[in-house]
Each structure stands twice: as structure tokens, then as C-alpha cells.
Write a protein that holds these residues in place. Structure first.
Motif, mmCIF file in Angstrom:
data_model
loop_
_atom_site.group_PDB
_atom_site.id
_atom_site.type_symbol
_atom_site.label_atom_id
_atom_site.label_comp_id
_atom_site.label_asym_id
_atom_site.label_seq_id
_atom_site.Cartn_x
_atom_site.Cartn_y
_atom_site.Cartn_z
ATOM 1 N N LEU A 165 8.724 10.537 -26.269
ATOM 2 C CA LEU A 165 7.270 10.497 -26.144
ATOM 3 C C LEU A 165 6.700 11.888 -25.912
ATOM 4 C CD1 LEU A 165 6.919 7.305 -23.926
ATOM 5 C CD2 LEU A 165 6.184 7.538 -26.306
ATOM 6 N N ILE A 166 7.390 12.695 -25.130
ATOM 7 C CA ILE A 166 6.945 14.066 -24.884
ATOM 8 C C ILE A 166 6.928 14.855 -26.188
ATOM 9 C CG2 ILE A 166 7.549 16.246 -23.748
ATOM 10 C CD1 ILE A 166 8.604 14.604 -21.396
ATOM 11 N N ALA A 167 7.966 14.675 -27.004
ATOM 12 C CA ALA A 167 8.030 15.372 -28.293
ATOM 13 C C ALA A 167 6.848 14.976 -29.180
ATOM 14 C CB ALA A 167 9.349 15.059 -28.982
ATOM 15 N N HIS A 168 6.511 13.702 -29.188
ATOM 16 C CA HIS A 168 5.361 13.239 -29.961
ATOM 17 C C HIS A 168 4.085 13.892 -29.438
ATOM 18 C CE1 HIS A 168 3.464 10.031 -32.538
ATOM 19 N NE2 HIS A 168 2.421 10.430 -31.813
ATOM 20 N N PHE A 169 3.957 13.950 -28.129
ATOM 21 C CA PHE A 169 2.779 14.553 -27.500
ATOM 22 C C PHE A 169 2.666 16.036 -27.857
ATOM 23 C CE2 PHE A 169 0.940 16.917 -23.965
ATOM 24 C CZ PHE A 169 -0.252 16.250 -23.735
#
Length: 299
Positions: A165-169
Motif C-alpha cells: 500500500l505504501i508503494a502505491h501511495f
């Protein structure tokens, strides 16, 4: 005679109560409300974990203007969005959401305000010379954040799922990552207890969220060395304490010693402990030691 009968009744009631509440007096005793921390943890572990596939994204309609890298002050400029994931003791981790950056709405009785149920991490996303995006050792940050959460009775989570999720963000906020050397996008995952209660106990609800800030050098001196004040009058970490966990409660007590060090011309504190002045921590940075042999001069 009346006094004797009253005493006998008291003894009968006491014996009955004793047999009701203690297995020592009643071999068939069963607790009325079975409870154990272990069974509670086992039940919580069965609840849904973070699911990146359930992510919803609501983009801002008012994008912020970019701040020139040379004007950035650490932790003062923030990106357009935030990532948040709620947790409850009955439902587990709810679907993650990326929304426009916004204020949190919390009741004045929320437990994080009263008993410091808060843990966080400091991560960075970088842009390479070929414009690729990189996270630096996110697995270590996830591991420590879970250890911090476990220490203060906050819910643990799937680190790989949260990293996804952090990578997507980060991809969504790519334009905020300065391309200049030494600059990055600082990421602040934060976990707080959100239950509305003044009672002291494990929070029944929590919030895991992520905000981001484009940053350059932390100190005005840039990437040159900083000066440290060896500090033993106040203690940052000690055996059995929580110095190895990244808790907000570790930081506020350090501000006054830091101000005192600044008055003497130092940037930060070198935290010492015990009669032998063991080094435990250095202010807001990592601390590495290079040892040199006296005889050979080898490092």
C-alpha cells in the motif's frame, strides 16, 4: 442463641461463596466468565488482516503547488493525500483508503490523548537518476512498527501488505519527490489507539495511517557533521524500558534536554546510561562507531 444462629448462617454463606469462586473448595468449579489474554489474542489473530486489493482511492481536486527543494523545511510541507486503515477488535483491519490530506476527527476522550497509545516509523522514498522510485529497507520498518505496537497493546498487521500500500501511495505522490541529490520523500506511518475511553486497557479500536513530506537535509548545516552534547542527567533508554521501540512517548521527555544542549551550542544529545556512561541513543539520528586499534591503527 440468636447470635449463634447468625454466626452459623454467616459461615454457611462464606462456605458457599468460597466454593462458588475457588476451585480449591469446589473441584467442579468453573469460572462464570472465562477470560485470558492468550485466548483474546488468538481470537484477534483470526480477524481479517490488511488487504491491499480492497484499497479505495479518492484523489484531491485541489493539488498543492510544489515547494522548491531549497525552501523545504523538514516536516513542514505535506503531499496531497494520506493513507488510512482502521482496525476494531470485532472486525479486524477494515479496507484501506487513500484520501485527500485532511484533519482527523477524534473524541476528546480518545485513549491516544491520555495514555500515549502511539507508535510510528520514519521511512524515505527516493527517486533515482533514471526516475525510478525506491524505498529503503521497508521490511525493517514494518518489523519495528509491529514490535512497537505489540509493546503497547496496539494491533499488529501484515507488513508486506502495508508495504504494498505504501508503494502505491508513493507512486501517487511521485511529483513531490525532489530529484536533487540528498532529497527524498519522508514517509511517516503512524499507529494510534482510537477507543473513546478513560479506562486503562488495550484499545478496542485503532488507526494506522501514512502521511508524507518532501525533505532535504534535517539540519541547517546540511550534510556536514553535527555536534553532540554527552548527556547523563536525563536518560533516554534503560534496561527493561521501551527505548528500542519507536513510541511517541519516548520523544517528548527529550525536548528539554535538547533545548539545554542547544543553549550550549550543540545540535543534539548523545544519550548515556549508567555508571559507565554507556551510549544508548543519539537524538534524532542513527549512531555508528568506528573502532581503531591502538597498535596497528586499523579500523
Amino acid at each position: 442463641m440468636a447470635r449463634h444462629r447468625a454466626l452459623q448462617q454467616f459461615r454457611s454463606c462464606f462456605t458457599a461463596s468460597r466454593a462458588e469462586i475457588s476451585p480449591r473448595w469446589n473441584p467442579n468449579w468453573q469460572p462464570r466468565r472465562p477470560y485470558s489474554i492468550q485466548s483474546q489474542e488468538e481470537e484477534i489473530a483470526k480477524l481479517p488482516n490488511i488487504n491491499p486489493d480492497a484499497l479505495s482511492v479518492t484523489k484531491t481536486t485541489t493539488p498543492k503547488a510544489l515547494t522548491p527543494p531549497e525552501e523545504l523545511v523538514f516536516g513542514r510541507t505535506f503531499t496531497d493525500h494520506m493513507l488510512s486503515i482502521e482496525w476494531t477488535a470485532s472486525q479486524g483491519w477494515l479496507p484501506p483508503r487513500i484520501t485527500p490530506y485532511q484533519n482527523l476527527s477524534l473524541d476528546p476522550a480518545t485513549c491516544v490523548f491520555h495514555y500515549a497509545f502511539e507508535a510510528f516509523e520514519g521511512m524515505k522514498a527516493y527517486k533515482t537518476t533514471t526516475n525510478e522510485l525506491r524505498l529503503f529497507r521497508p521490511d525493517r520498518n514494518m518489523r519495528r512498527l509491529n514490535r512497537s505496537a505489540q509493546r503497547i497493546a496496539l494491533p499488529e498487521f501484515d507488513g508486506k501488505a502495508f508495504t504494498e500500500l505504501i508503494a502505491h501511495f508513493v507512486k501517487l505522490e511521485e511529483r513531490f519527490i525532489p530529484a536533487a541529490r540528498g532529497y527524498s520523500l519522508y514517509l511517516r506511518p503512524t499507529l494510534i489507539g482510537t477507543q473513546r475511553t478513560l479506562g486503562v486497557g488495550p484499545p478496542g479500536s485503532a488507526l494506522l495511517y501514512l502521511i508524507a513530506s518532501p525533505v532535504g537535509p534535517y539540519y541547517p548545516t546540511g550534510f556536514r557533521a553535527v555536534s553532540l552534547a554527552a548527556t547523563s542527567t536525563a536518560v533516554r533508554a534503560w534496561p527493561g524500558g521501551v527505548g528500542d521501540r519507536k513510541l511517541g512517548a519516548n520523544y517528548a521527555p527529550c525536548i528539554v534536554p535538547q533545548l539545554e544542549a542547544a543553549k550550549r551550542g550543540y545540535h543534539q544529545n548523545l544519550w548515556l546510561f549508567g555508571e559507565e556512561d554507556i551510549v544508548t541513543e543519539v537524538g534524532t539520528m542513527n549512531f555508528f562507531v568506528c573502532l581503531k586499534e591502538k597498535g596497528t591503527g586499523r579500523k
